[in-house]
Design a protein around this motif. Structure first.
Motif, PDB file in Angstrom:
ATOM      1  N   GLY A 354      26.977  36.232  40.164  1.00  0.00           N
ATOM      2  CA  GLY A 354      27.674  37.522  40.001  1.00  0.00           C
ATOM      3  C   GLY A 354      26.843  38.704  39.428  1.00  0.00           C
ATOM      4  N   LYS A 356      27.668  41.078  36.776  1.00  0.00           N
ATOM      5  CA  LYS A 356      27.602  41.446  35.661  1.00  0.00           C
ATOM      6  C   LYS A 356      26.848  40.579  34.925  1.00  0.00           C
ATOM      7  CE  LYS A 356      31.671  40.370  33.892  1.00  0.00           C
ATOM      8  NZ  LYS A 356      33.169  40.551  33.040  1.00  0.00           N
ATOM      9  N   GLU A 467      33.487  42.409  37.569  1.00  0.00           N
ATOM     10  CA  GLU A 467      32.712  41.935  38.637  1.00  0.00           C
ATOM     11  C   GLU A 467      33.065  42.195  40.003  1.00  0.00           C
ATOM     12  OE1 GLU A 467      29.855  40.211  40.268  1.00  0.00           O
ATOM     13  OE2 GLU A 467      30.311  39.512  38.081  1.00  0.00           O
TER      14      GLU A 467
END
Length: 506
Positions: A354, A356, A467
């Protein structure tokens, strides 16, 4: 109204049209490497010492070695001081030789350079000693010029932007938005990161070009002339169809979509295009929305700081490539080469972990490397350079991720404004970065301490962001009615369930 993502799927997520677009964006990024870092090889440190021709008035028959021994003091390493000389006296030469000179002062008549030294900006303009700081100041002024091109402009507006460096970097936010908005969700990060890899290749080519061309004027011409090709992008690059829809320019958007589908050998059904209409009564996004709306305010402040830190540390390491103790050409080559796996690897890391987590991790890693460098003695250049390379690896990856992440966090209607604001923040970091290097005269560890602490803070702040992996781009600053209705039904269902639980016998 159909979702714009469905139309992109019909056009093709990554067909020949998008590949051609990514190729053009990659060429632009490749060419901008020289304007950014070419100056590093034009202001290389060269051996020099104070000009002390006053001694020849006393004894014109002195050899060069005798002159230096009598008029230039030596440093702790035993070599001649570069910025100090003995104060002139009215003694005869015998007294000078017998008693020697003790009073030192800064160079008064200029400097002398090696006869074998090719002309450079340093030798032509005496950018040494107290004037050496002009190198860093000029780099900050250059970055200030880039700031003027950071805000997103339409391609027609770029036609009047005459400065070649601003033309190159003023395109950045436009190019990133184009690469993001024309490509389907599965390949969104691929498009942005591939163009960034070409910037890294440009840095490697710069190392070879600078090694082969020692005349600073020819080097400037060879590196800068190709940048003018970007002027023709005004007529070559398409506008974003998604952005045109948010501006209610439906006919233009449909025409571009049909052209893209034709290039991709796809067909868009007329019914699908007819459903592609802008939502009614939706206010146009403006820069105030970035701060007045709670969600956007958090995103804007954190991402602006992330871009600021990325630029601060990236250029802090890149512009000091000659200060790590190893050959500058080799170090520049390695600095460029290490960015390719850093950026390319993000394609997979972003999908696995992801946005983040990757953004925060690489910021923390880059900051940690810079902080460790502050504890390493300068007489270990291999260790210092290795840590700097790891730091450059991490910050380059973070920089690429921030482009992808920012494009997904900001809604389409205000994406170019949001990214432009982040880009402005980045340019501020670039302006400050060369000036931070001037602080090493107070303590050598200060610049690296700043370059290390700021990304650590940014890495922690990243975990406050949402996210965006595998999510469709948001078009408007307000939630759609469908989303609001889903949230209302969800809340109502939760309320009913809670009431039913209360009625259960204990």
């Amino acid at each position: 109204m159909t979702d714009f993502g469905d139309v992109i799927n019909a056009v093709g997520d990554l067909g020949p049209f998008q590949k051609w677009l990514v190729l053009m964006l990659s060429l632009a990024n490749f060419l901008t490497a020289f304007p950014m870092f070419g100056q590093l090889f034009m202001v290389l440190d060269v051996p020099h010492h104070c000009k002390t021709s006053w001694i020849y008035a006393i004894s014109p028959n002195l050899t060069e070695e005798q002159q230096l021994n009598l008029t230039i003091p030596r440093n702790t390493q035993g070599s001649y001081e570069e910025c100090l000389m003995y104060a002139p006296v009215n003694w005869d030469i015998d007294s000078v030789i017998e008693y020697g000179l003790n009073v030192t002062k800064k160079c008064q008549e200029g400097w002398v350079y090696s006869a074998e030294q090719n002309p450079t900006l340093v030798t032509q303009f005496d950018l040494v000693c107290d004037r050496k700081e002009l190198n860093d100041i000029s780099q900050s002024i250059y970055m200030l010029g880039l700031l003027l091109g950071a805000v997103r402009k339409s391609l027609s507006q770029l036609a009047v932007q005459s400065q070649q460096d601003n033309l190159a970097w003023g395109l950045q936010s436009v190019l990133m938005s184009l690469g993001t908005e024309w490509v389907g969700v599965p390949y969104r990060s691929h498009a942005v990161i591939v163009t960034h890899c070409c910037f890294s290749i440009g840095q490697m080519v710069l190392a070879g070009l600078a090694y082969g061309v020692h005349n600073w004027r020819l080097l400037q011409i060879a590196g800068s002339a190709p940048v003018f090709c970007l002027f023709f992008y005004i007529w070559v690059l398409p506008e974003s169809a998604r952005w045109l829809m948010t501006k209610e320019k439906v006919k233009e958007a449909k025409k571009l979509l049909q052209k893209a589908a034709s290039v991709n050998r796809r067909t868009i059904s007329p019914e699908l295009l007819d459903q592609l209409t802008p939502e009614k009564k939706v206010k146009s996004g403006n820069i105030l929305d970035l701060f007045l709306k709670k969600r956007l305010r958090k995103v804007t402040l954190v991402m602006a700081y992330v871009w600021f830190v990325n630029s601060l540390v990236y250029y802090g390491l890149s512009l000091n490539v000659g200060s790590f103790g190893l050959d500058i050409y080799l170090t520049q080559l390695v600095f460029g080469a290490v960015e390719i796996p850093a950026r390319f690897g993000c394609i997979f890391l972003l999908q696995w972990f992801g946005r983040k987590k990757c953004q925060g991790f690489f910021l923390l890693l880059g900051g940690a490397m810079c902080l460790i460098i502050t504890r390493i003695p300068k007489d270990l250049p291999v260790v210092v350079t290795t840590l700097a390379v790891i730091g450059k690896f991490a910050i380059a990856a973070s920089f690429s991720i921030s482009y992808v992440y920012s494009a997904e966090l900001f809604p389409t209607i205000i994406r170019q404004t949001g990214v432009g604001l982040c880009s402005m923040s980045s340019r501020v970091g670039g302006i400050i970065s060369p000036l931070i290097s001037l602080l090493d005269k107070y303590h050598p560890a200060i610049p690296m301490a700043i370059f290390g602490s700021t990304p650590v803070i940014a890495g922690i702040l990243c975990f406050l962001l949402p996210e965006t992996r595998d999510k469709e781009l948001q078009d408007h600053t307000e939630e759609t009615k469908e989303s609001q209705r889903e949230m209302w039904h969800m809340g109502r269902s939760q309320g009913v369930l809670a009431a039913a639980i209360k009625r259960l016998p204990s």
